[in-house]
Each structure stands twice: as C-alpha cells, then as structure tokens.
Design an enzyme around this catalytic site. Structure first.
Site, PDB file in Angstrom:
ATOM      1  N   ASP A 121       0.845  -1.190   0.000  1.00 27.23           N
ATOM      2  CA  ASP A 121       0.000   0.000   0.000  1.00 27.23           C
ATOM      3  C   ASP A 121       0.885   1.247   0.000  1.00 27.23           C
ATOM      4  OD1 ASP A 121      -1.955   1.949   0.357  1.00 27.23           O
ATOM      5  OD2 ASP A 121      -2.997   0.856   1.954  1.00 27.23           O
ATOM      6  N   ARG A 123      -0.365   4.371  -0.545  1.00 30.07           N
ATOM      7  CA  ARG A 123      -1.188   5.567  -0.361  1.00 30.07           C
ATOM      8  C   ARG A 123      -0.678   6.425   0.782  1.00 30.07           C
ATOM      9  NH1 ARG A 123      -6.905   2.993   0.355  1.00 30.07           N
ATOM     10  NH2 ARG A 123      -5.595   1.606   1.584  1.00 30.07           N
TER      11      ARG A 123
END
Length: 187
Positions: A121, A123
């Site tokens: 991830d 983000r």
C-alpha cells in the site's frame, strides 16, 4: 509541496445535493464533496480512487459499495467525502490492471503488487488534515475500516469511528480476508 484550491461548485447527485472543491497537490488533483451545512462534528469518509469499483461497480473489491454507503450517510447526516486520486493503493490504474492479471492467476492483492515491484500500500493521507483545517474541522466521525487512516489524523479528534462493512461475495471474499488479516483492516 504546492497546494492549489479551486472554487466551490454545486454537485447534485442521486444521493442528494453536494458541493465540490478540488485540491491540487503537485500533479495530483484530489477533490472533496460536502453537504451545504456541515455539522459541528461532521461525518468524514477518506476514499481513495478506485475506477473499477467506483465507476464500473466491480465486485472484486468493496470500494464502490463503501463510497455509496458514505454518500448516502453524508447526504442524510451532513459531512464530507475526501476523494484522493491514488488509484490501486497508490500504484496507478495501469499497474492495477496488471495486478488484477496476477490475481487472476491466484496471487492475492498484496502478492500481486509485490510481483510488480511495489509495496502492499503506497497511499498517503497527509493531505487530509490540511483539507480539514481549511474547513476549520477539528472533530470528526470517521467512516473507515483502515487503521492507517486513523493514525494519519493524529491532530484531528476522532469522536467516533463508523465501520463501513460491505457483504462479501465469491469475487471479493479473499480480497477482504487479506485486508483484514494482512493489512489490519477493522472488518
């Protein structure tokens, strides 16, 4: 980091009437939609872009259903959706499609990203507190299952966490299981 903020415009939707504003950070154009009246402690949904789920209503993930849930709740109760343009957990649409191809061959969502040379991830949520401060919001009811979003808001008081639980099906069961067991999502 340069931050530009657009004007505010009306955005009527099937869920109700909202306002929309864009926050441009470097090359990424994020946006928020919010109700005319923001309550003292608004409902907030931090939502990362998912073209396949949000637009094409894919059931391979729970993204589109989470967005629908949030829009209905916010239209009724008041609040804001912060829509961050970070497709495919930050790997972009092109790489997301390639990750989907790996998933078609039995890799889970994390393994597929790693096969492409990415972390699970990528983000970032550091823009969210800036947006909330722009609206003078320091207390929220956060609609999320993601513990990373909770920790990204250390300067914002989270009065309540509202789970966004979506029913699983044969196409997203393993995806949701990985989110819970490997990414720590509160499902």
């Amino acid at each position: 980091m340069s931050l530009q903020i657009s004007n505010i415009a009306k955005l009527p939707t099937q869920y109700g009437n909202f306002k929309i504003q864009s926050f441009k950070e470097n090359e990424l154009e994020h946006f928020i939609i919010f109700t005319e009246e923001l309550p003292l402690i608004p409902f907030i949904r931090i939502h990362s872009e998912c073209l396949t789920g949000d637009v094409f209503k894919s059931i391979k993930c729970d993204c589109g259903e989470q967005l629908d849930f949030a829009m209905k709740k916010i239209a009724k109760e008041g609040g804001m959706i912060i829509y961050l343009r970070q497709e495919g957990r930050g790997i972009g649409l092109f790489n997301k499609v390639n990750a989907y191809a790996f998933q078609d061959h039995g890799f889970n969502t994390i393994e597929a990203n790693e096969k492409l040379g990415f972390e699970a991830d990528l983000r970032k949520f550091d823009l969210v507190p800036k947006i909330l401060k722009e609206f003078k919001i320091d207390k929220i009811k956060l609609m999320t299952n993601n513990p990373r979003k909770l920790s990204a808001l250390e300067d914002i008081e989270i009065v309540e966490r509202i789970p966004v639980l979506i029913s699983s099906c044969e196409y997203n069961y393993e995806y949701l299981k990985v989110k819970k067991e490997e990414l720590g999502h509160l499902l």
